[in-house]
Write an enzyme that holds these catalytic residues in place. Structure first.
Site, PDB file in Angstrom:
ATOM      1  N   PRO A 292      11.591  27.473  25.195  1.00 53.05           N
ATOM      2  CA  PRO A 292      12.220  26.608  23.970  1.00 53.05           C
ATOM      3  C   PRO A 292      11.263  25.356  23.399  1.00 53.05           C
ATOM      4  O   PRO A 292      10.569  24.938  24.022  1.00 53.05           O
ATOM      5  CB  PRO A 292      13.473  25.952  24.941  1.00 53.05           C
ATOM      6  CG  PRO A 292      12.768  26.032  26.538  1.00 53.05           C
ATOM      7  CD  PRO A 292      11.873  27.102  26.435  1.00 53.05           C
ATOM      8  N   ARG A 294      12.531  23.622  20.013  1.00 55.06           N
ATOM      9  CA  ARG A 294      13.352  22.914  19.400  1.00 55.06           C
ATOM     10  C   ARG A 294      14.565  22.049  20.249  1.00 55.06           C
ATOM     11  O   ARG A 294      14.709  20.828  19.963  1.00 55.06           O
ATOM     12  CB  ARG A 294      14.276  23.658  18.424  1.00 55.06           C
ATOM     13  CG  ARG A 294      14.971  22.739  17.438  1.00 55.06           C
ATOM     14  CD  ARG A 294      15.766  23.793  16.585  1.00 55.06           C
ATOM     15  NE  ARG A 294      15.077  24.980  16.126  1.00 55.06           N
ATOM     16  CZ  ARG A 294      14.743  24.915  14.642  1.00 55.06           C
ATOM     17  NH1 ARG A 294      14.898  23.943  13.833  1.00 55.06           N
ATOM     18  NH2 ARG A 294      14.086  26.004  14.367  1.00 55.06           N
ATOM     19  N   CYS A 362       6.198  12.902  -4.946  1.00 50.64           N
ATOM     20  CA  CYS A 362       6.343  13.164  -6.114  1.00 50.64           C
ATOM     21  C   CYS A 362       6.693  14.555  -6.449  1.00 50.64           C
ATOM     22  O   CYS A 362       6.124  15.411  -7.038  1.00 50.64           O
ATOM     23  CB  CYS A 362       4.961  12.850  -6.965  1.00 50.64           C
ATOM     24  SG  CYS A 362       4.475  11.217  -7.042  1.00 50.64           S
TER      25      CYS A 362
HETATM   26  N1  LLP Z   1       8.444  31.091  20.970  1.00 52.93           N
HETATM   27  C1  LLP Z   1       7.542  31.806  20.102  1.00 52.93           C
HETATM   28  C2  LLP Z   1       7.091  33.014  20.172  1.00 52.93           C
HETATM   29  C3  LLP Z   1       7.658  31.155  18.940  1.00 52.93           C
HETATM   30  O1  LLP Z   1       7.420  31.887  17.699  1.00 52.93           O
HETATM   31  C4  LLP Z   1       8.618  29.919  18.742  1.00 52.93           C
HETATM   32  C5  LLP Z   1       8.955  29.552  17.249  1.00 52.93           C
HETATM   33  C6  LLP Z   1       9.305  29.528  19.922  1.00 52.93           C
HETATM   34  C7  LLP Z   1       9.191  30.149  21.008  1.00 52.93           C
HETATM   35  C8  LLP Z   1      10.103  28.025  19.929  1.00 52.93           C
HETATM   36  O2  LLP Z   1      11.430  28.239  19.230  1.00 52.93           O
HETATM   37  P1  LLP Z   1      12.300  27.093  19.038  1.00 52.93           P
HETATM   38  O3  LLP Z   1      12.885  27.081  20.561  1.00 52.93           O
HETATM   39  O4  LLP Z   1      11.515  25.873  18.783  1.00 52.93           O
HETATM   40  O5  LLP Z   1      13.550  27.647  18.258  1.00 52.93           O
HETATM   41  N2  LLP Z   1       9.230  25.446  11.545  1.00 52.93           N
HETATM   42  C9  LLP Z   1      10.666  26.082  11.763  1.00 52.93           C
HETATM   43  C10 LLP Z   1      10.533  26.728  13.204  1.00 52.93           C
HETATM   44  C11 LLP Z   1       9.705  27.726  13.432  1.00 52.93           C
HETATM   45  C12 LLP Z   1       9.657  28.448  14.713  1.00 52.93           C
HETATM   46  C13 LLP Z   1       8.448  29.149  15.080  1.00 52.93           C
HETATM   47  N3  LLP Z   1       8.546  29.794  16.298  1.00 52.93           N
HETATM   48  C14 LLP Z   1      11.682  25.066  11.513  1.00 52.93           C
HETATM   49  O6  LLP Z   1      11.392  23.866  11.247  1.00 52.93           O
HETATM   50  O7  LLP Z   1      12.857  25.252  11.610  1.00 52.93           O
END
Ligand code: LLP
Length: 434
Positions: A292, A294, A362
């Site tokens: 995790p 986020r 901008c």
């Molecule tokens: N594991 C892998 C292989 C991943 O690619 C990601 C996120 C995570 C774990 C973590 O996912 P989370 O628990 O954070 O959802 N920039 C985008 C999010 C891109 C996520 C990329 N990979 C945004 O701001 O929503």
């Protein structure tokens, strides 16, 4: 008052507090825009994940996906809480090294790891390489031979599951740039190649179906699929998966209409599915790993801004502009991401005006919150945007040559600067004169 804030977070001065520290004092001391983390929220979320596994009595690894927020202090915090980490670049790995993070608890991800990155990972003895593609198997094999060493690997597969989230946040569907495809036989071929590499020790398999996911079903399906593949691999190749990694992606609440389960509830369902499915096919219960990002740092982060100019055109929604924007939080412009804001100097004040909270960059698209319901705002007010802890600072840029903000950790009434604000000098320090 905003339902994401409770009365204990407002002090006697009537100001928002973060980690027990007055947000207005933070803005005065460190300037705005400013990113502030309530550290106890981060600790609690890591512990909540760990507690679920402990209760269910399964071996596990909680690996913080550090792309969500990467900083020396963040890796040190993860270390304090006993978490592992995912890194996806030499830069994240370097930051973890600088933080003194234990390398054996580092999982190296990425769909195009360079020779340099693999060498760096191998030389520093990271715990696991998350193998994504055939090119990587070749490169890694070469690096391991040159360094006369072995490494644990986990194979990333695409389980063929489309998660209901923003298109850019989907990763588990067949048409994805990540991981080995199942149906075409790629994943089998990858395992065969790895089994033929005496310096690679395959531990198991991995899938990540996407990010900001609210539905339980996608995770259950992915977990089931991973066990099915593991069962097949035992049958075909006599390979017993010791590790099943279900990735991250647990959705969080950004705005009123978001109603995600608690992150640990997702994990509970995943554990139940894996227990059930492994029992069916008589596979030993594997270690379950999660990644995790986020859900660990998102809700803990607040972005503080100072209100500057405004623009009113009769019959249209007014614009109120703050001193940051898409350079410190690209998510609204890039994904149409939604957030809520509060008036940090008076969170109890009646919210009775609808405005567009604009950034200072901008671009017309630089609107942090469209149609935000807020009290009437005045120049000098301090606004806090909530839940900005994930993919805010980590995706920040110097667009328009604005410096990136400072980052502060707040806990038990104390604040600690963990990333300095960039100075104007920092902005030109790589430039060379003609
Ligand atoms: N594991 C892998 C292989 C991943 O690619 C990601 C996120 C995570 C774990 C973590 O996912 P989370 O628990 O954070 O959802 N920039 C985008 C999010 C891109 C996520 C990329 N990979 C945004 O701001 O929503």
């Amino acid at each position: 008052m905003n339902s994401q804030i409770n009365s204990e977070e407002i002090n006697q001065e009537g100001h928002l507090t973060i980690g027990g520290v007055d947000a207005i004092e933070l803005a005065q001391e460190y300037g705005t825009p400013l990113v502030v983390y309530d550290v106890s929220k981060i600790r609690n979320q890591i512990r909540n994940f760990e507690t679920i596994f402990e209760k269910e009595k399964v071996n596990y690894e909680v690996s913080y996906a550090s792309k969500a927020f990467s900083a020396i202090a963040m890796y040190q915090l993860a270390k304090q809480e006993g978490a592992a980490i995912d890194v996806v670049s030499a830069g994240e790995l370097y930051t973890a090294l600088k933080a003194g993070f234990p390398m054996e608890k580092v999982n190296f991800h990425g769909n195009n790891k360079s020779l340099f990155e693999l060498e760096m990972a191998v030389k520093n003895h990271v715990g696991r390489i998350m193998i994504d593609n055939f090119h990587e198997i070749e490169l890694l094999s070469q690096v391991l031979k040159e360094n006369k060493t072995n490494i644990d690997v986990v194979l990333r597969i695409t389980p063929g599951i489309s998660a209901h989230t923003h298109e850019y946040d989907q990763t588990g569907q067949v048409d994805s740039k990540f991981g080995f495809d199942l149906d075409s036989g790629q994943a089998d071929e990858a395992l065969k190649q790895v089994l033929n590499e005496p310096r690679m020790n395959p531990l198991g398999l991995h899938a990540h179906i996407g990010s900001q996911i609210f539905e339980l079903n996608g995770f259950k399906m992915a977990a089931k699929k991973l066990v099915q593949v593991a069962a097949l691999w035992r049958e075909k190749y006599n390979f017993i998966a010791q590790v099943i990694n279900v990735g991250g992606g647990f959705g969080i609440k950004y705005v009123e209409k978001d109603e995600p389960l608690k992150p640990e509830e997702f994990v509970k369902a995943i554990i139940a599915t894996i227990k059930e499915e492994t029992a069916k096919v008589n596979l030993p219960m594997p270690e379950i790993d999660i990644e995790p990002g986020r859900s660990i740092v998102g809700p803990a982060g607040y972005s503080l801004y100072t209100v500057g100019s405004s623009k009113v055109v009769s019959g249209l929604t007014p614009y109120v502009t703050v001193d940051g924007g898409m350079g410190d939080n690209i998510r609204p412009a890039l994904y149409g991401a939604e957030y809520e804001a509060i008036l940090a100097n008076d969170p109890n004040k009646q919210a009775d005006e609808v405005i567009n909270l604009a950034g200072k960059y901008c671009e017309s698209g630089d609107i942090l919150i469209k149609n935000a319901l807020l009290p009437s705002l005045h120049t000098g007010d301090i606004i806090a945007i909530l839940d900005t802890g994930a993919y805010g600072y980590s995706m920040a840029s110097n667009y328009n040559r604005n410096p990136r903000p400072a980052v502060v950790f707040a806990e038990n009434g104390k604040a600690k600067l963990v990333i300095k604000r960039e100075s104007l000098e920092d902005l030109v320090h790589l430039d060379q004169s003609l």
